[in-house]
Write a protein that holds these residues in place. Structure first.
Motif, PDB file in Angstrom:
ATOM      1  N   PHE A  19       0.823  -1.208   0.000  1.00 30.40           N
ATOM      2  CA  PHE A  19       0.000   0.000   0.000  1.00 30.40           C
ATOM      3  C   PHE A  19       0.861   1.264   0.000  1.00 30.40           C
ATOM      4  O   PHE A  19       0.647   2.178  -0.800  1.00 30.40           O
ATOM      5  N   VAL A  20       1.832   1.300   0.895  1.00 31.58           N
ATOM      6  CA  VAL A  20       2.690   2.493   0.994  1.00 31.58           C
ATOM      7  C   VAL A  20       3.426   2.722  -0.319  1.00 31.58           C
ATOM      8  O   VAL A  20       3.448   3.831  -0.863  1.00 31.58           O
ATOM      9  N   GLU A  21       3.971   1.647  -0.863  1.00 33.31           N
ATOM     10  CA  GLU A  21       4.729   1.748  -2.123  1.00 33.31           C
ATOM     11  C   GLU A  21       3.809   2.208  -3.256  1.00 33.31           C
ATOM     12  O   GLU A  21       4.149   3.086  -4.043  1.00 33.31           O
ATOM     13  N   TRP A  22       2.596   1.620  -3.307  1.00 34.68           N
ATOM     14  CA  TRP A  22       1.666   1.965  -4.382  1.00 34.68           C
ATOM     15  C   TRP A  22       1.225   3.426  -4.286  1.00 34.68           C
ATOM     16  O   TRP A  22       1.219   4.156  -5.272  1.00 34.68           O
ATOM     17  N   VAL A  23       0.856   3.870  -3.079  1.00 37.59           N
ATOM     18  CA  VAL A  23       0.381   5.248  -2.930  1.00 37.59           C
ATOM     19  C   VAL A  23       1.483   6.233  -3.311  1.00 37.59           C
ATOM     20  O   VAL A  23       1.239   7.232  -3.979  1.00 37.59           O
ATOM     21  N   GLN A  24       2.727   5.940  -2.908  1.00 35.78           N
ATOM     22  CA  GLN A  24       3.817   6.868  -3.212  1.00 35.78           C
ATOM     23  C   GLN A  24       4.106   6.934  -4.714  1.00 35.78           C
ATOM     24  O   GLN A  24       4.539   7.960  -5.214  1.00 35.78           O
ATOM     25  N   GLN A  25       3.866   5.833  -5.420  1.00 36.38           N
ATOM     26  CA  GLN A  25       4.160   5.824  -6.855  1.00 36.38           C
ATOM     27  C   GLN A  25       2.955   6.247  -7.699  1.00 36.38           C
ATOM     28  O   GLN A  25       3.099   6.547  -8.871  1.00 36.38           O
ATOM     29  N   SER A  26       1.762   6.244  -7.104  1.00 36.47           N
ATOM     30  CA  SER A  26       0.554   6.500  -7.895  1.00 36.47           C
ATOM     31  C   SER A  26       0.235   7.991  -7.911  1.00 36.47           C
ATOM     32  O   SER A  26       0.869   8.794  -7.243  1.00 36.47           O
ATOM     33  N   HIS A  27      -0.794   8.338  -8.670  1.00 38.65           N
ATOM     34  CA  HIS A  27      -1.252   9.726  -8.705  1.00 38.65           C
ATOM     35  C   HIS A  27      -2.123  10.054  -7.494  1.00 38.65           C
ATOM     36  O   HIS A  27      -2.484  11.196  -7.273  1.00 38.65           O
ATOM     37  N   LEU A  28      -2.439   9.034  -6.719  1.00 30.03           N
ATOM     38  CA  LEU A  28      -3.351   9.214  -5.597  1.00 30.03           C
ATOM     39  C   LEU A  28      -2.852  10.284  -4.625  1.00 30.03           C
ATOM     40  O   LEU A  28      -3.563  11.206  -4.249  1.00 30.03           O
ATOM     41  N   LEU A  29      -1.574  10.149  -4.236  1.00 27.67           N
ATOM     42  CA  LEU A  29      -1.010  11.080  -3.260  1.00 27.67           C
ATOM     43  C   LEU A  29      -0.816  12.458  -3.891  1.00 27.67           C
ATOM     44  O   LEU A  29      -1.032  13.481  -3.251  1.00 27.67           O
ATOM     45  N   LYS A  30      -0.434  12.475  -5.174  1.00 25.26           N
ATOM     46  CA  LYS A  30      -0.272  13.765  -5.855  1.00 25.26           C
ATOM     47  C   LYS A  30      -1.613  14.499  -5.923  1.00 25.26           C
ATOM     48  O   LYS A  30      -1.684  15.711  -5.767  1.00 25.26           O
ATOM     49  N   ARG A  31      -2.680  13.730  -6.184  1.00 21.25           N
ATOM     50  CA  ARG A  31      -4.002  14.340  -6.271  1.00 21.25           C
ATOM     51  C   ARG A  31      -4.413  14.885  -4.902  1.00 21.25           C
ATOM     52  O   ARG A  31      -4.945  15.983  -4.779  1.00 21.25           O
ATOM     53  N   ALA A  32      -4.147  14.098  -3.844  1.00 17.66           N
ATOM     54  CA  ALA A  32      -4.463  14.551  -2.484  1.00 17.66           C
ATOM     55  C   ALA A  32      -3.624  15.776  -2.136  1.00 17.66           C
ATOM     56  O   ALA A  32      -4.112  16.728  -1.517  1.00 17.66           O
ATOM     57  N   PHE A  33      -2.354  15.771  -2.538  1.00 15.70           N
ATOM     58  CA  PHE A  33      -1.480  16.910  -2.241  1.00 15.70           C
ATOM     59  C   PHE A  33      -1.968  18.163  -2.961  1.00 15.70           C
ATOM     60  O   PHE A  33      -1.938  19.255  -2.402  1.00 15.70           O
ATOM     61  N   ARG A  34      -2.432  17.989  -4.201  1.00 14.04           N
ATOM     62  CA  ARG A  34      -2.949  19.146  -4.942  1.00 14.04           C
ATOM     63  C   ARG A  34      -4.078  19.798  -4.154  1.00 14.04           C
ATOM     64  O   ARG A  34      -4.150  21.011  -4.010  1.00 14.04           O
ATOM     65  N   GLU A  35      -4.966  18.967  -3.583  1.00 15.69           N
ATOM     66  CA  GLU A  35      -6.102  19.508  -2.845  1.00 15.69           C
ATOM     67  C   GLU A  35      -5.645  20.217  -1.573  1.00 15.69           C
ATOM     68  O   GLU A  35      -6.072  21.339  -1.295  1.00 15.69           O
ATOM     69  N   VAL A  36      -4.771  19.588  -0.789  1.00 11.17           N
ATOM     70  CA  VAL A  36      -4.365  20.228   0.473  1.00 11.17           C
ATOM     71  C   VAL A  36      -3.514  21.469   0.208  1.00 11.17           C
ATOM     72  O   VAL A  36      -3.556  22.430   0.971  1.00 11.17           O
ATOM     73  N   ALA A  37      -2.752  21.468  -0.909  1.00 12.89           N
ATOM     74  CA  ALA A  37      -1.929  22.637  -1.229  1.00 12.89           C
ATOM     75  C   ALA A  37      -2.807  23.829  -1.595  1.00 12.89           C
ATOM     76  O   ALA A  37      -2.515  24.974  -1.233  1.00 12.89           O
TER      77      ALA A  37
END
Length: 806
Positions: free
Chosen positions: A671-689
């Motif tokens: 899970f950790v590896e997948w989230v870090q490599q996927s767009h999921l975290l980038k998309r979440a970061f875009r929202e919080v930023a």
């Protein structure tokens, strides 16, 4: 206890008497709680006069002690709701001849009126959480709100447990500091656990400070399941097969709202109904991507009784009061009993007559879900909303709003913030880190002046570094971060609404798609605009991203319960009953506490199907994780497909030991590896930023395109990942990605119990229970509507194999 026999002021008593009405018990109870100075939460059925109950104390006070300043702030989750309430509240005020000004303030309010409202506010102001937060960012907020007596939060269930609820809780904490005597009131029709909401509403989270007022129950709703003329389909989740039957219901009712779970489905159903609309009845469409003017026009037509039916999404779930609606139809499964009740509540706003609702299940699992939802409604069982700690990006935005109004002392603001329940456990170190982020962007970004929004004075107070940051905050504040959207417009400039950039990217000149109830042909694609013209050619439906509505846990539990209770199957249609009976003979039906996993070959592939009932979002995440694990174990996975009820993975080699694939450590490793490599975290970061104010959505005079915002946030994300992995916004993005976008809590629960509860059945061929999910393979990538016939044929072929007894 307050005296519930408190008399109404003569003007109010006469107004009720002239109409032959009596105030309801809960309306008088709310007045008594107000006169006793108590905060209050009212839970009352739709049609029970909740709005009047919320405003009755305000009207009584303003009649008995007229005042000219802002007296009551009404906060609604929807702009449309604020406008609707103004219309309904103005009527009694005008009829009583009261000198009370009532105004709305939302993102749609003209700027000259906004300025006047701050200088001379009305006695009653109707607004949204975002507009209230902006009001609090002005220096004159301290005088504007000084005499505030009451805050009324309507439809509190709709947003208290999310980020908009965090923002409102922080705003209420600030208002309490400005006006310490201010009373808090919340209204809702559907709450599973009122105590959670009492605590959220109360200053310092003290639920004992909030009186609970329960309204009289209305007549039980009449809810039916519409069965197809042929048989309940094996696959699909839209109920489109029933368009002719739905049209027949519209013809026999005064006004019908047809609810769809997605905007795409709303467009499809609208087209399907028009094809069956031989009487040419007036039908409209309403969803969040349509232009504001189009939505207002439709709302006005409904309020005036000019429409026979309206196809709608969750954009109309809440509070809009159209008394002539006498039937609600839900296309596809309702996903939760509270949502179903909320939607039923749009029908027949009278307590003494039953509301009428019809559910149209898309497939056999959805039939069971619809039956479970009706049982839950009849049992009074509602969906609980999980509350979680307040989001840090929302807090960053609120701190900036406070700084725009006046310099602040760190310790005093921390105390104020902690008085809002979502932030009660916030520690001083995290708050200091958050201030550091707003001060200079953090260690990796502090070389750039554009991130230096706050400065600490010699006396220790924090203030905004430069006036440009005040303007920037007010332009960019807000909690709802939309996906990148393109405007859909005609060459003459008339705008129809917006579609997501990801969908627009699949279009070329000459392509056609349905939108706003029309077939449109693409003439040109600009950076921000999709130029179209009307056409009669066949078209496809826009797709919208974002998480699907998950099946609620207790509805999933009820469906599981049906499997283990054959004595209830007599209530089901014959084809659904036969489906379950043959499943029990050929494979197994899991007990409520079991996880059934079937493995079988089909057409040269090996399949593993898990019936976990944790919802599409959780199953999507699990599918990605399990196929990764299958890859590392040499099982040659080819793919997976998910529904709300099941996950099917297919591979070249068979899975002999499914338990090993479902072990809980998958969340620590894959899970950790997948989230870090996927767009999921980038998309979440875009929202919080964006919410946290790190990246602007717009500058004075021009708005950034979605592509520019995404590029900015992706660049910052990569810098922080490399140089400051402990940055507070990366932490906030992780919390978002885990909690909201992947239903990680449900996934963790499933994996924790998988090994002990798994029932693995090896079969020679596909099982009856597997047919609905297997038919989805390949469907997700096919434009909706183009392959329906082929899919129906495929479902029938699969079903023939599955339902054979030998």
């Amino acid at each position: 206890m307050p005296d519930h026999d408190t008399p109404l002021p003569p003007a109010l008593a006469d107004w009720f008497a002239e109409r032959g009405w009596q105030p309801r018990r809960h309306q008088l109870a709310m007045l008594a709680e107000a006169r006793a100075g108590h905060h209050a939460l009212l839970v009352a059925a739709t049609g029970a006069g909740k709005t009047l109950a919320g405003f009755l104390p305000t009207l009584a006070e303003l009649i008995e002690r007229p005042s000219d300043g802002l007296h009551t702030l009404y906060v609604s989750p929807l702009k449309a709701l604020a406008v609707d309430i103004q219309r309904n509240l103005m009527t009694p005020v005008d009829e009583m001849g009261l000198d009370i000004r009532i105004e709305t303030r939302t993102g749609d309010t003209p700027s000259d009126r906004k300025a006047r409202q701050r200088a001379r506010p009305p006695q009653i102001l109707l607004t949204t959480p975002e507009s209230l937060s902006l009001l609090l960012s002005y220096p004159d907020a301290f005088t504007m709100f000084a005499g505030l007596r009451t805050i009324v939060v309507d439809e509190v269930h709709a947003f208290a447990s999310g980020k908009r609820g965090d923002l409102l809780a922080l705003s209420m904490a600030r208002l309490q500091r400005i006006a310490p005597e201010c009373r808090r009131v919340a209204l809702s029709a559907t709450l599973a656990d009122p105590d959670d909401y009492r605590a959220w509403l109360a200053p310092d989270g003290d639920k004992q400070a909030v009186s609970l007022v329960i309204g009289d129950p209305g007549v039980d709703p009449e809810i039916d399941i519409l069965l197809p003329e042929d048989k309940v389909p094996w696959a699909g989740h839209s109920g489109r097969y029933a368009a002719r039957q739905v049209m027949a219901e519209i013809e026999t009712h005064r006004t019908t709202i047809v609810f769809c779970n997605t905007r795409s489905l709303a467009e499809l159903i609208f087209q399907d109904l028009w094809k069956e609309n031989t009487l040419q009845l007036p039908i409209g469409i309403h969803h969040g991507s349509l232009e504001k003017e189009a939505r207002r026009k439709v709302e006005g037509a409904m309020a005036a009784g000019r429409l026979r039916a309206l196809v709608a999404t969750a954009s109309l779930d809440l509070g809009v009061d159209w008394g002539d609606v006498d039937c609600v139809i839900q296309m596809g499964a309702p996903k939760g009993s509270s949502r179903l009740l909320q939607r039923i509540g749009r029908s027949n706003h009278r307590l003494d007559e039953p509301s009428e609702a019809i559910l149209v299940p898309g497939n056999r699992f959805e039939y069971l879900e619809a039956r479970a939802a009706i049982d839950a409604v009849r049992a009074g069982e509602l969906d609980a909303e999980p509350f979680r700690p307040g989001a840090l990006d929302v807090l960053a935005q609120h701190v900036m709003a406070c700084a725009c109004a006046a310099p602040f002392d760190e310790a005093a603001l921390l105390d104020e913030v902690r008085s809002a329940l979502p932030y009660a456990a916030l520690d001083a170190e995290t708050f200091a880190r958050l201030l550091g982020f707003i001060c200079d962007g953090g260690y990796a970004l502090r070389a750039y002046d554009r991130f230096k929004r706050l400065t600490r004075d010699a006396d220790g107070h924090w203030r905004v570094s430069h006036p440009k940051f005040v303007a920037q905050h007010r332009l960019n504040a807000g909690i709802i971060v939309e996906a990148t959207m393109l405007k859909v417009r005609f060459r003459n400039g008339r705008t129809l609404g917006k579609v997501e950039e990801a969908f627009a990217a699949t279009l070329a000149h000459g392509d056609t798609f349905f939108f706003a109830g029309m077939s449109l042909e693409v003439e040109k694609i600009d950076t921000e605009d999709l130029i179209v013209r009307a056409t009669a050619r066949p078209a496809r439906i826009p797709t919208y991203g974002g998480a699907r509505m998950p099946l609620t846990t207790h509805l999933a539990d009820r469906v599981r319960g049906f499997f283990a209770a054959p004595e209830q199957w007599h209530r089901f249609p014959g084809d659904v009953r036969e489906w379950l009976e043959i499943q029990a003979r050929r494979s197994a039906l899991p007990r409520p506490d079991q996880l059934l996993v079937e493995t079988f070959p089909h057409e040269g592939r090996h399949y593993m199907v898990a019936y976990s009932f944790e919802g599409w979002n959780a199953h999507q995440s699990l599918g990605m994780l399990i196929t990764r694990r299958m890859e590392t174990r040499g099982l040659k996975p080819l793919g997976f497909v998910a529904s709300d009820y099941a996950l099917a993975c297919y591979s070249l080699d068979p899975v002999d030991d499914p338990a090993a694939l479902f072990s809980p450590d998958i969340l620590e490793h894959e899970f950790v590896e997948w989230v870090q490599q996927s767009h999921l975290l980038k998309r979440a970061f875009r929202e919080v930023a964006v919410i946290g104010g790190l990246v602007e959505r717009q500058h004075p005079g021009k708005r950034k395109t979605g592509k520019q915002v995404t590029f900015s946030t992706d660049l910052i994300y990569d810098v922080l990942r490399r140089y400051e992995p402990g940055h507070i916004l990366l932490e906030a993005a992780w919390a978002d990605a885990r909690a909201r976008m992947t239903d990680i809590g449900r996934l963790a629960d499933l994996l924790d119990r998988a090994e002990e509860t798994m029932l693995h059945v090896t079969l020679p061929r596909v099982s009856p229970l597997a047919v609905p999910v297997l038919v989805l393979i390949g469907r997700e990538r096919v434009a909706t509507g183009l392959a329906d016939d082929a899919l129906l044929m495929e479902a029938e072929t699969l079903a023939q194999a599955a339902m054979r007894i030998d």
